[in-house]
Motif scaffolding. Structure first.
Motif, PDB file in Angstrom:
ATOM      1  N   ALA A  40       0.849  -1.142  -0.071  1.00 14.39           N
ATOM      2  CA  ALA A  40      -0.008   0.146  -0.134  1.00 14.39           C
ATOM      3  C   ALA A  40       0.659   1.111  -0.011  1.00 14.39           C
ATOM      4  O   ALA A  40       0.648   2.268  -0.606  1.00 14.39           O
ATOM      5  N   LYS A  41       1.781   1.294   0.923  1.00 10.97           N
ATOM      6  CA  LYS A  41       2.882   2.296   0.918  1.00 10.97           C
ATOM      7  C   LYS A  41       3.618   2.664  -0.502  1.00 10.97           C
ATOM      8  O   LYS A  41       3.858   3.777  -0.740  1.00 10.97           O
ATOM      9  N   ALA A  42       4.040   1.409  -0.885  1.00  9.09           N
ATOM     10  CA  ALA A  42       4.583   1.622  -2.398  1.00  9.09           C
ATOM     11  C   ALA A  42       3.661   2.070  -3.296  1.00  9.09           C
ATOM     12  O   ALA A  42       3.929   2.882  -4.345  1.00  9.09           O
ATOM     13  N   SER A  43       2.128   1.764  -3.492  1.00  7.60           N
ATOM     14  CA  SER A  43       1.389   2.183  -4.277  1.00  7.60           C
ATOM     15  C   SER A  43       1.219   3.735  -4.274  1.00  7.60           C
ATOM     16  O   SER A  43       0.819   4.727  -5.039  1.00  7.60           O
ATOM     17  N   ILE A  44       1.135   4.009  -2.969  1.00  9.41           N
ATOM     18  CA  ILE A  44       0.854   5.592  -2.344  1.00  9.41           C
ATOM     19  C   ILE A  44       2.183   6.507  -2.873  1.00  9.41           C
ATOM     20  O   ILE A  44       1.907   7.303  -3.757  1.00  9.41           O
ATOM     21  N   ALA A  45       3.305   5.852  -2.974  1.00 11.67           N
ATOM     22  CA  ALA A  45       4.702   6.378  -3.455  1.00 11.67           C
ATOM     23  C   ALA A  45       4.481   6.565  -4.887  1.00 11.67           C
ATOM     24  O   ALA A  45       4.938   7.862  -5.466  1.00 11.67           O
ATOM     25  N   ARG A  46       4.178   5.548  -5.561  1.00  9.00           N
ATOM     26  CA  ARG A  46       3.839   5.629  -6.990  1.00  9.00           C
ATOM     27  C   ARG A  46       2.810   6.620  -7.692  1.00  9.00           C
ATOM     28  O   ARG A  46       3.160   7.403  -8.465  1.00  9.00           O
ATOM     29  N   ALA A  47       1.793   6.750  -6.731  1.00 13.80           N
ATOM     30  CA  ALA A  47       0.845   7.811  -6.929  1.00 13.80           C
ATOM     31  C   ALA A  47       1.357   9.230  -6.774  1.00 13.80           C
ATOM     32  O   ALA A  47       0.805  10.130  -7.503  1.00 13.80           O
ATOM     33  N   ASP A  48       2.167   9.347  -5.844  1.00 14.96           N
ATOM     34  CA  ASP A  48       2.567  10.596  -5.425  1.00 14.96           C
ATOM     35  C   ASP A  48       3.512  11.066  -6.855  1.00 14.96           C
ATOM     36  O   ASP A  48       3.659  12.224  -7.135  1.00 14.96           O
ATOM     37  N   SER A  49       4.269  10.165  -7.171  1.00 14.86           N
ATOM     38  CA  SER A  49       5.124  10.512  -8.410  1.00 14.86           C
ATOM     39  C   SER A  49       4.273  10.730  -9.806  1.00 14.86           C
ATOM     40  O   SER A  49       4.660  11.780 -10.668  1.00 14.86           O
ATOM     41  N   MET A  50       3.298  10.211  -9.739  1.00 10.67           N
ATOM     42  CA  MET A  50       2.409  10.361 -10.813  1.00 10.67           C
ATOM     43  C   MET A  50       1.697  11.849 -10.843  1.00 10.67           C
ATOM     44  O   MET A  50       1.726  12.413 -11.837  1.00 10.67           O
ATOM     45  N   LYS A  51       1.462  12.055  -9.550  1.00  8.31           N
ATOM     46  CA  LYS A  51       0.803  13.438  -9.375  1.00  8.31           C
ATOM     47  C   LYS A  51       1.951  14.593  -9.803  1.00  8.31           C
ATOM     48  O   LYS A  51       1.481  15.569 -10.296  1.00  8.31           O
ATOM     49  N   THR A  52       3.243  14.325  -9.539  1.00  8.58           N
ATOM     50  CA  THR A  52       4.160  15.453 -10.056  1.00  8.58           C
ATOM     51  C   THR A  52       4.361  15.257 -11.407  1.00  8.58           C
ATOM     52  O   THR A  52       4.797  16.483 -12.030  1.00  8.58           O
ATOM     53  N   ASP A  53       4.039  14.167 -11.986  1.00 10.60           N
ATOM     54  CA  ASP A  53       4.067  14.137 -13.514  1.00 10.60           C
ATOM     55  C   ASP A  53       2.942  14.908 -14.337  1.00 10.60           C
ATOM     56  O   ASP A  53       2.557  14.876 -15.505  1.00 10.60           O
ATOM     57  N   GLY A  54       1.760  15.473 -13.282  1.00 10.72           N
ATOM     58  CA  GLY A  54       0.656  15.829 -13.738  1.00 10.72           C
ATOM     59  C   GLY A  54      -0.416  14.882 -14.091  1.00 10.72           C
ATOM     60  O   GLY A  54      -1.454  15.340 -14.834  1.00 10.72           O
ATOM     61  N   LEU A  55      -0.449  13.715 -13.742  1.00 13.98           N
ATOM     62  CA  LEU A  55      -1.522  12.851 -13.766  1.00 13.98           C
ATOM     63  C   LEU A  55      -1.927  12.612 -12.486  1.00 13.98           C
ATOM     64  O   LEU A  55      -1.602  12.909 -11.549  1.00 13.98           O
ATOM     65  N   PRO A  56      -3.490  12.536 -12.621  1.00 16.69           N
ATOM     66  CA  PRO A  56      -4.153  12.298 -11.341  1.00 16.69           C
ATOM     67  C   PRO A  56      -3.642  10.898 -10.568  1.00 16.69           C
ATOM     68  O   PRO A  56      -3.676  10.030 -11.226  1.00 16.69           O
ATOM     69  N   ARG A  57      -3.923  10.893  -9.193  1.00 17.80           N
ATOM     70  CA  ARG A  57      -3.620   9.752  -8.438  1.00 17.80           C
ATOM     71  C   ARG A  57      -5.113   9.602  -7.923  1.00 17.80           C
ATOM     72  O   ARG A  57      -5.946  10.370  -7.885  1.00 17.80           O
ATOM     73  N   ASN A  58      -5.357   8.211  -7.614  1.00 15.71           N
ATOM     74  CA  ASN A  58      -6.577   7.910  -7.045  1.00 15.71           C
ATOM     75  C   ASN A  58      -6.516   8.195  -5.559  1.00 15.71           C
ATOM     76  O   ASN A  58      -6.211   7.188  -4.568  1.00 15.71           O
TER      77      ASN A  58
END
Length: 188
Positions: A40-58
């Motif tokens: 879960a923490k790894a998924s959150i970290a991936r989502a955080d990096s997606m957000k910095t790329d301008g993509l929405p995170r869930n």
């Protein structure tokens, strides 16, 4: 004599409770939950990096700012991390939280909680830190086959005083999930 009998019974109950939480199935369940938590923490970290790329995170953040008489201003933040899947029966997208954090303050005291869910949406881990007295509680949940007691508790780690009863932690997780389903899945 009664006092001695009472002490012996109390020690036996404490030993039985401690041994139940350290049984082989309970240890295996705690290890499994720790893997779910790391994922879960790894998924959150991936989502955080997606957000910095301008993509929405869930994720969904619900913030409340309000005044409590005698305590002053309070802030309450609930952060839902979720996965999406297509529900073929209802022919629509369906979202399910896998990790929820909840932080709030009352006067100068800060509180923080975590709720971790498995793929079926069951609460498997609860964490709470009470910043005012440095109390921490961790609950690991499972089934009877996994070494759980009547409350579904497989293992408990407490630093200081217990901050909540396991039954209320499960209920709180359930209520937060219901609120999420109302907001994101339009389940009325």
């Amino acid at each position: 004599m009664r006092k001695t009998l009472f002490v012996v019974c109390a020690l036996l109950l404490a030993f039985a409770s401690a041994s139940a939480q350290t049984s082989a199935p309970a240890k295996a369940r705690v290890a499994e939950i720790k893997k779910i938590y790391a994922n879960a923490k790894a998924s959150i970290a991936r989502a955080d990096s997606m957000k910095t790329d301008g993509l929405p995170r869930n994720d969904l953040v619900v913030t409340g700012d309000y005044m409590v008489a005698g305590a002053g201003p309070c802030t309450d933040v609930t952060h839902y991390y979720f996965a999406g899947d297509y529900d073929e029966d209802q022919e629509r997208q369906f979202y399910q939280p896998y990790f929820i954090t909840h932080s709030y303050n009352v006067a100068a005291n800060k509180f923080y909680q975590e709720f971790l869910f498995d793929e079926e949406g069951n609460l498997v881990f609860y964490y709470e830190k009470d910043g005012s007295e440095d109390n921490e509680t961790r609950f690991y949940f499972g089934s009877e086959e996994e070494g759980a007691d009547d409350d579904g508790l497989v293992h408990e780690i407490t630093k200081g005083s217990r901050t909540i009863d396991p039954v209320f932690a499960v209920r709180y997780g359930y209520e937060l999930t219901n609120a999420f389903n109302f907001l994101m899945n339009r389940e009325f």
